[in-house]
Design a protein around this motif. Structure first.
Motif, PDB file in Angstrom:
ATOM      1  N   ASN A   1       0.839  -1.154   0.100  1.00 33.37           N
ATOM      2  CA  ASN A   1      -0.126   0.001   0.028  1.00 33.37           C
ATOM      3  C   ASN A   1       0.887   1.279   0.128  1.00 33.37           C
ATOM      4  OD1 ASN A   1      -2.271   1.634  -0.071  1.00 33.37           O
ATOM      5  ND2 ASN A   1      -2.157   1.737   2.288  1.00 33.37           N
ATOM      6  N   PRO A   2       0.914   1.798  -1.174  1.00 32.45           N
ATOM      7  CA  PRO A   2       0.520   1.405  -2.597  1.00 32.45           C
ATOM      8  C   PRO A   2       1.208   0.636  -3.152  1.00 32.45           C
ATOM      9  CG  PRO A   2       1.765   3.612  -2.769  1.00 32.45           C
ATOM     10  CD  PRO A   2       1.940   3.045  -1.119  1.00 32.45           C
TER      11      PRO A   2
ATOM     12  N   ASP B   1       5.332   0.181  -1.440  1.00 27.91           N
ATOM     13  CA  ASP B   1       5.609  -0.013  -0.124  1.00 27.91           C
ATOM     14  C   ASP B   1       5.432  -1.453   0.089  1.00 27.91           C
ATOM     15  OD1 ASP B   1       5.817   0.402   2.669  1.00 27.91           O
ATOM     16  OD2 ASP B   1       3.721   1.568   3.119  1.00 27.91           O
TER      17      ASP B   1
END
Ligand code: GDP
Ligand code: MN
Length: 390
Positions: A199-200, A213
């Protein structure tokens, strides 16, 4: 077990999941070195702590030159970062990740986790990933897609393509995302993960798809068969009392309250915490002393409880099924010769030889509050520690 983003990204690399070019740095000087080798226009400096929400807390910075990377590294290292997930006390930044900055077209969310209610692994995906994912999940839950994976069928190309199409994507992105889902699922299974999160996950302006991430948690119970993962453990990120409990072989989780709990059995330990809450108190910890509540274990448990300055009362709740209560009572008395216990102790012993046990405690030098029944024990402990105000 949790690991850092840079370690998760190394595992992603191993499994062929694309991640930005970069590497960890443990000092400002090293951050400069890593940045110099990247030779990119812009560089991202990311605080490495075992908590998300760094972006909003100032733990992710995009800068221009290696000199700026060094300065930013200096400003982040050894600072305490308080994020939405770090708890109010925050986490000290001891490591950084230095990466090429990428130009993002769309931020997606991709997660793999265990859905206990469905008894299946679930792939969670959203076309609206990024720092607002919690708000999106709360306000527009329909934007979060959930795919349950049949353990016998697995997460094959067909399933993975469906997930990618579900995100409303077209063109090469579908193929890239389908491949990433397949690899993430394989990593999840092979390494016994309890969570994988990107995320993301981003679609770049050049249409590549990259995990910007990375978060991976492992199932602690599986670590005996993954010796290679043990090196990834970062003790700085863990609660010191939990590390100590781990050495003692006691299951202990530190909590915020002031009633120290010493219980045998995980279920009874949870019931004990519930009843403390019911009477308006707050447990300081979960503690399962395990089956044989012998002298050694009680010493270890008292040591943990007394090391927590918040503990204002101790509640011992032991059910003597296999273990006999009078032996437990003697164990408690003996243990108190080894650990200085300077708060009131409420004891509830039930089961085999409970009457003998109560006599032993009532005649002891230390003035135990011997309760009959769990409710009166919890009431007494909360009465001493005080109602929980926060
Ligand atoms: P978190 O806040 O702890 O989850 O940290 P993330 O790694 O998710 O970073 C937070 C945000 O920083 C991301 O959602 C992105 O919007 C932004 N970000 C991180 N790396 C880059 C990058 O290379 N380029 C751009 N444009 N933004 C980035
Ligand atoms: Mn993130």
């Amino acid at each position: 077990m949790k690991i850092h983003e840079y370690q998760a990204k190394n595992l992603f690399r191993e499994y062929g999941i694309p991640v930005p070019t970069g590497g960890p740095a443990f000092s400002a000087w090293e951050a400069f070195e890593v940045a110099s080798k990247l030779k990119t226009e812009k560089t991202v400096v990311k605080a490495q702590i075992h908590a998300g929400g760094r972006g909003k807390a100032g733990g992710v910075k995009i800068v221009n030159t290696p000199e700026e990377v060094e300065k930013t590294a200096e400003s982040l290292l050894s600072k305490t970062l308080v994020t939405k997930q770090s708890g109010p006390e925050g986490k000290i930044v001891r490591k950084l990740l230095i990466e090429e900055a990428l130009s993002i077209k769309q931020e997606l969310y991709l997660g793999v986790l265990i859905d206990r209610a469905e008894r299946k692994i679930a792939v969670i995906a959203s076309a609206s990933g990024g720092m607002e994912i919690e708000e999106i999940a709360a306000k527009s839950p329909e934007k979060i897609l959930r795919f349950h994976i049949d353990p016998l069928v697995g997460c094959g190309p067909f399933v993975c393509r469906n997930i990618a199409f579900g995100l409303g994507l077209a063109g090469t992105a579908v193929k890239f995302i389908a491949e990433i889902v397949e690899k993430a699922y394989r990593l999840f299974i092979e390494k016994d993960c309890s969570l994988i999160e990107m995320n993301p996950l981003v679609v770049l302006t050049d249409d590549r798809v990259i995990a910007l991430d990375a978060k991976i948690d492992f199932d602690d119970n599986s670590l005996t068969r993954h010796k290679e993962l043990l090196n990834l453990r970062d003790f700085f990120e863990e609660e010191p009392l939990e590390i100590q409990a781990n050495r003692y072989g006691i299951d202990y989780v530190k909590l915020e309250g002031n009633v120290g709990c010493m219980v045998n059995g995980a279920g009874l330990a949870m019931a004990t915490m519930d009843i403390i809450r019911k009477y308006g108190g707050m447990p300081a910890n979960f503690l399962d002393i395990k089956g044989g509540a012998n002298k050694e274990n009680v010493i270890h448990a008292f040591t943990l409880l007394m090391a927590d300055p918040k503990v204002k009362a101790v509640l011992i709740n032991i059910f003597g099924g296999i273990v006999k209560c009078d032996m437990v009572a003697n164990g408690i008395l003996e243990a108190m010769n080894f650990v200085k216990v300077d708060v009131p102790v409420v004891v509830r012993l039930e089961g085999t030889n409970a009457v003998e046990a109560r006599n032993i405690l009532n005649n002891a030098d230390f003035s135990f509050k011997v309760a009959d029944g769990l409710a009166s024990a919890a009431l007494a402990a909360v009465g001493i520690a005080g109602p929980w105000q926060q």
